[in-house]
Motif scaffolding. Structure first.
Motif, PDB file in Angstrom:
ATOM      1  N   ASP A   1      14.129   1.184   1.289  1.00 31.35           N
ATOM      2  CA  ASP A   1      13.684  -0.107   0.787  1.00 31.35           C
ATOM      3  C   ASP A   1      13.974  -1.150   1.857  1.00 31.35           C
ATOM      4  OD1 ASP A   1      16.391  -0.725   0.619  1.00 31.35           O
ATOM      5  OD2 ASP A   1      16.499  -0.532  -1.558  1.00 31.35           O
TER       6      ASP A   1
ATOM      7  N   ASP B   1       3.577   6.066   3.868  1.00 32.26           N
ATOM      8  CA  ASP B   1       3.348   5.457   2.563  1.00 32.26           C
ATOM      9  C   ASP B   1       3.523   6.490   1.452  1.00 32.26           C
ATOM     10  OD1 ASP B   1       2.631   3.184   4.015  1.00 32.26           O
ATOM     11  OD2 ASP B   1       0.499   3.742   4.004  1.00 32.26           O
ATOM     12  N   THR B   2       3.820   6.003   0.244  1.00 32.77           N
ATOM     13  CA  THR B   2       4.042   6.883  -0.903  1.00 32.77           C
ATOM     14  C   THR B   2       3.158   6.466  -2.072  1.00 32.77           C
ATOM     15  OG1 THR B   2       6.365   7.191  -0.276  1.00 32.77           O
ATOM     16  CG2 THR B   2       5.738   7.814  -2.519  1.00 32.77           C
ATOM     17  N   ARG B   3       2.538   7.459  -2.693  1.00 32.89           N
ATOM     18  CA  ARG B   3       1.789   7.246  -3.930  1.00 32.89           C
ATOM     19  C   ARG B   3       2.499   8.002  -5.049  1.00 32.89           C
ATOM     20  NH1 ARG B   3      -2.186  10.254  -6.265  1.00 32.89           N
ATOM     21  NH2 ARG B   3      -2.439  11.495  -4.368  1.00 32.89           N
ATOM     22  N   TYR B   4       2.762   7.336  -6.170  1.00 32.49           N
ATOM     23  CA  TYR B   4       3.488   7.922  -7.296  1.00 32.49           C
ATOM     24  C   TYR B   4       2.516   8.271  -8.420  1.00 32.49           C
ATOM     25  CZ  TYR B   4       7.308   5.507  -4.898  1.00 32.49           C
ATOM     26  OH  TYR B   4       8.198   5.056  -3.949  1.00 32.49           O
ATOM     27  N   SER B   5       2.752   9.428  -9.072  1.00 31.09           N
ATOM     28  CA  SER B   5       1.902   9.822 -10.197  1.00 31.09           C
ATOM     29  C   SER B   5       2.686  10.734 -11.131  1.00 31.09           C
ATOM     30  CB  SER B   5       0.638  10.524  -9.714  1.00 31.09           C
ATOM     31  OG  SER B   5       0.960  11.717  -9.015  1.00 31.09           O
TER      32      SER B   5
ATOM     33  N   ASP C   1      -1.694  10.713 -13.982  1.00 26.91           N
ATOM     34  CA  ASP C   1      -1.898   9.262 -13.986  1.00 26.91           C
ATOM     35  C   ASP C   1      -1.171   8.612 -12.812  1.00 26.91           C
ATOM     36  OD1 ASP C   1      -3.360   9.532 -16.278  1.00 26.91           O
ATOM     37  OD2 ASP C   1      -1.692   8.995 -17.622  1.00 26.91           O
ATOM     38  N   GLU C   2      -1.836   7.657 -12.162  1.00 30.90           N
ATOM     39  CA  GLU C   2      -1.228   6.899 -11.079  1.00 30.90           C
ATOM     40  C   GLU C   2      -0.111   6.010 -11.628  1.00 30.90           C
ATOM     41  OE1 GLU C   2      -1.913   7.003  -7.864  1.00 30.90           O
ATOM     42  OE2 GLU C   2      -3.606   8.401  -7.940  1.00 30.90           O
ATOM     43  N   MET C   3       1.004   5.918 -10.848  1.00 34.60           N
ATOM     44  CA  MET C   3       2.148   5.130 -11.300  1.00 34.60           C
ATOM     45  C   MET C   3       2.606   4.116 -10.263  1.00 34.60           C
ATOM     46  SD  MET C   3       4.303   8.210 -13.134  1.00 34.60           S
ATOM     47  CE  MET C   3       5.589   7.104 -13.711  1.00 34.60           C
ATOM     48  N   GLY C   4       1.845   3.960  -9.180  1.00 32.43           N
ATOM     49  CA  GLY C   4       2.216   2.962  -8.192  1.00 32.43           C
ATOM     50  C   GLY C   4       2.074   3.463  -6.775  1.00 32.43           C
ATOM     51  N   HIS C   5       2.294   2.537  -5.844  1.00 33.99           N
ATOM     52  CA  HIS C   5       2.146   2.827  -4.419  1.00 33.99           C
ATOM     53  C   HIS C   5       3.120   1.955  -3.649  1.00 33.99           C
ATOM     54  CE1 HIS C   5       0.423   2.191  -0.375  1.00 33.99           C
ATOM     55  NE2 HIS C   5       0.031   3.453  -0.478  1.00 33.99           N
ATOM     56  N   ALA C   6       3.727   2.537  -2.596  1.00 31.18           N
ATOM     57  CA  ALA C   6       4.645   1.776  -1.739  1.00 31.18           C
ATOM     58  C   ALA C   6       4.303   2.055  -0.286  1.00 31.18           C
ATOM     59  CB  ALA C   6       6.091   2.145  -2.028  1.00 31.18           C
TER      60      ALA C   6
END
Length: 303
Positions: free
Chosen positions: A45, A267-271, A277-282
């Motif tokens: 972070d 980068d990270t994609r959360y699901s 289901d998509e849960m966010g992206h950082a």
């Protein structure tokens, strides 16, 4: 196995087994040995490291290498290395407050299995004459590596009401985390060998970049999937080999190899694993690292 491996392996077979124009213009090496594989999976972070999973494996490995001499000193080479065992280990450290030295959560997983390790490369190069008894080969090509682990059971220490105030053992065989890393790379290299009577000593240096490396992490107990992507990752591939001539066509050899990929952010994609289901992206929060060291013995035959 991936499309990349399925595409390269037939090329290696064709390079080896099509009818040669001259005797002994093709070589096949078969070897077996032991390898150590390690991958670092990190989350950052704005203040620093938030999570660090280290995946390791020590397992028998087999390698096939092929070489086909073409016209005017041009050479086609390729190799494929695969794991033959599944002994592995995973450790997972987390920090409630990133940027500090003391972890707040930890889980250890001795029952971790190496699902697979595959490393395939294909190169085209040219042999150049050196001093007496020496040959230098300049080459470039493609490399694909794919590794996956599964962690089960284990023990954990968490910080809930206080610092590291909770500990527990997970049931044996319980699926906890799975991790896969894949990279397609471009490389350039130089190899040199020197003969000393029946002995030949050779060394090889390759450098390149991984193109669009991918990571997939599944935290089964949290029903959470992490898909991580990176732009390019530099790597270095070093190898050394000593051959002893048994007859005009066959040699026995010992070989060492070390591969190291630099740490890079991505980068990270959360699901959700169950629903997708998509849960966010950082962006920029994912760290990746990889290395492999291998020592093997084998036989090389020309025909």
């Amino acid at each position: 196995m991936s499309f990349i491996v399925r595409s390269i392996v037939p090329v290696l077979a064709l390079a080896t087994f099509i009818q040669p124009a001259a005797a002994q213009d093709r070589r096949v090496s078969l070897s077996i040995g032991y390898g150590h594989v390690e991958a670092d999976e990190k989350i950052f972070d704005s203040r620093g490291l938030r999570s660090h999973l280290t995946w390791t494996a020590e397992a028998p490995m087999a390698t096939v290498q092929v070489r086909r001499d073409l016209a005017a000193g041009w050479v086609l080479t390729g190799s494929m290395t695969t794991s033959l065992g599944d002994g592995a280990y995973m450790s997972d450290f987390d920090w409630l407050f990133s940027g500090t030295d003391d972890w707040s959560h930890r889980s250890l997983h001795p029952d971790t299995r190496l699902d697979h390790y595959v490393d395939v490369d294909l190169a085209v190069g040219r042999d150049l004459p050196g001093p007496v008894g020496t040959t230098v080969n300049l080459h470039g090509g493609l490399r694909y590596n794919d590794v996956e682990w599964d962690a089960r059971g284990g023990s954990l220490v968490y910080s809930f009401d206080g610092f590291r105030d909770y500990s527990a053992d997970l049931p044996d065989g319980l699926a906890v985390v799975s991790y896969r890393q894949r990279q397609l790379s471009l490389f350039a290299g130089v190899e040199a060998d020197r003969q000393f009577g029946d002995w030949t000593v050779s060394g090889r240096v390759r450098g390149g970049v991984g193109i669009d490396p991918r990571e997939t992490d599944r935290h089964w107990l949290r029903d959470l999937r992490f898909d991580r992507s990176h732009d390019v990752i530099p790597f270095m591939d070093l190898a050394a080999r000593v051959d002893y001539r048994l007859n005009d066509r066959t040699t026995a050899f010992v070989q060492a190899r070390h591969i190291h990929h630099d740490d890079r952010r991505g980068d990270t994609r959360y699901s959700s694993i169950s629903s997708g289901d998509e849960m966010g992206h950082a962006g920029g929060n994912a760290g990746i690292g990889f290395s492999m060291t291998q020592l093997s013995v084998g036989v090389d035959h020309s025909f």
